[in-house]
Motif scaffolding. Structure first.
Motif, PDB file in Angstrom:
ATOM      1  N   ALA A   1      36.715  31.465  46.913  1.00 57.09           N
ATOM      2  CA  ALA A   1      36.140  32.490  46.041  1.00 57.09           C
ATOM      3  C   ALA A   1      35.276  31.819  44.976  1.00 57.09           C
ATOM      4  CB  ALA A   1      37.252  33.288  45.367  1.00 57.09           C
ATOM      5  N   LYS A   2      34.285  32.559  44.463  1.00 57.08           N
ATOM      6  CA  LYS A   2      33.485  32.082  43.332  1.00 57.08           C
ATOM      7  C   LYS A   2      34.258  32.335  42.044  1.00 57.08           C
ATOM      8  CE  LYS A   2      28.725  32.686  44.836  1.00 57.08           C
ATOM      9  NZ  LYS A   2      27.473  33.416  44.591  1.00 57.08           N
ATOM     10  N   GLU A   3      34.025  31.494  41.039  1.00 59.86           N
ATOM     11  CA  GLU A   3      34.639  31.738  39.741  1.00 59.86           C
ATOM     12  C   GLU A   3      34.052  33.008  39.135  1.00 59.86           C
ATOM     13  OE1 GLU A   3      33.748  28.972  36.573  1.00 59.86           O
ATOM     14  OE2 GLU A   3      31.776  28.578  37.407  1.00 59.86           O
ATOM     15  N   GLY A   4      34.806  33.608  38.208  1.00 62.40           N
ATOM     16  CA  GLY A   4      34.359  34.839  37.550  1.00 62.40           C
ATOM     17  C   GLY A   4      34.974  36.055  38.211  1.00 62.40           C
ATOM     18  N   GLU A   5      34.250  37.163  38.155  1.00 63.56           N
ATOM     19  CA  GLU A   5      34.745  38.413  38.726  1.00 63.56           C
ATOM     20  C   GLU A   5      34.668  38.366  40.253  1.00 63.56           C
ATOM     21  OE1 GLU A   5      33.905  42.454  36.898  1.00 63.56           O
ATOM     22  OE2 GLU A   5      32.689  42.536  38.731  1.00 63.56           O
ATOM     23  N   VAL A   6      35.794  38.649  40.889  1.00 65.04           N
ATOM     24  CA  VAL A   6      35.880  38.663  42.348  1.00 65.04           C
ATOM     25  C   VAL A   6      36.379  40.034  42.783  1.00 65.04           C
ATOM     26  CG1 VAL A   6      36.962  37.635  44.388  1.00 65.04           C
ATOM     27  CG2 VAL A   6      36.372  36.180  42.420  1.00 65.04           C
ATOM     28  N   ARG A   7      35.626  40.684  43.659  1.00 65.23           N
ATOM     29  CA  ARG A   7      36.022  41.985  44.209  1.00 65.23           C
ATOM     30  C   ARG A   7      36.663  41.752  45.569  1.00 65.23           C
ATOM     31  NH1 ARG A   7      34.244  46.124  41.370  1.00 65.23           N
ATOM     32  NH2 ARG A   7      32.517  45.802  39.938  1.00 65.23           N
ATOM     33  N   MET A   8      37.871  42.281  45.730  1.00 64.52           N
ATOM     34  CA  MET A   8      38.583  42.177  47.002  1.00 64.52           C
ATOM     35  C   MET A   8      38.730  43.569  47.590  1.00 64.52           C
ATOM     36  SD  MET A   8      41.515  39.358  46.256  1.00 64.52           S
ATOM     37  CE  MET A   8      41.058  37.726  45.693  1.00 64.52           C
TER      38      MET A   8
END
Length: 122
Positions: free
Chosen positions: A48-55
């Motif tokens: 995942a990328k750092e910061g806000e992650v939408r799952m």
């Protein structure tokens, strides 16, 4: 067999029209598909990328499942999802950490319903 089931789940979750599902990406993503089934948690990427992650979580199984994600910035969870139900989680990820994903329904983790995602810098 578990890997094949996970890949098939991801093909369904992603709406893929090809007959051969692609393996999960290793590219860091901030929008991740998560498939739940008996007895696995499959993700569209391993990083995942750092910061806000939408799952985008989909219960592709035949029984009720949930998903709990834990990381340095907190703990996020879906409600109990009936077969076919979807839910979107938004989590905060820190570069260098590992997010832990698991189904917390009794006995499900022990059956293999858990995975981790590494978090990379943007």
């Amino acid at each position: 067999m578990k890997v094949l089931a996970a890949l098939l789940i991801l093909a369904v979750v992603a709406g893929c029209g090809s007959s051969a599902p692609a393996p999960p990406s290793t590219e860091p993503l901030s929008d991740i598909a998560v498939g739940l089934t008996e007895w696995s948690v499959a993700t569209s990427t391993s990083t995942a990328k750092e910061g806000e992650v939408r799952m985008r979580v989909t219960n592709a199984g035949g029984t009720t499942h949930d998903l709990v994600v834990t990381g340095e910035r907190g703990r996020w969870s879906t409600p109990k999802l009936a077969p076919g139900e979807q839910f979107e989680l938004v989590v905060e990820a820190v570069a260098g950490e590992q997010l832990h994903l698991e189904c917390t329904r009794r006995g499900h983790r022990g059956q293999g319903m858990w995975t981790t995602l590494d978090v990379a810098a943007s």
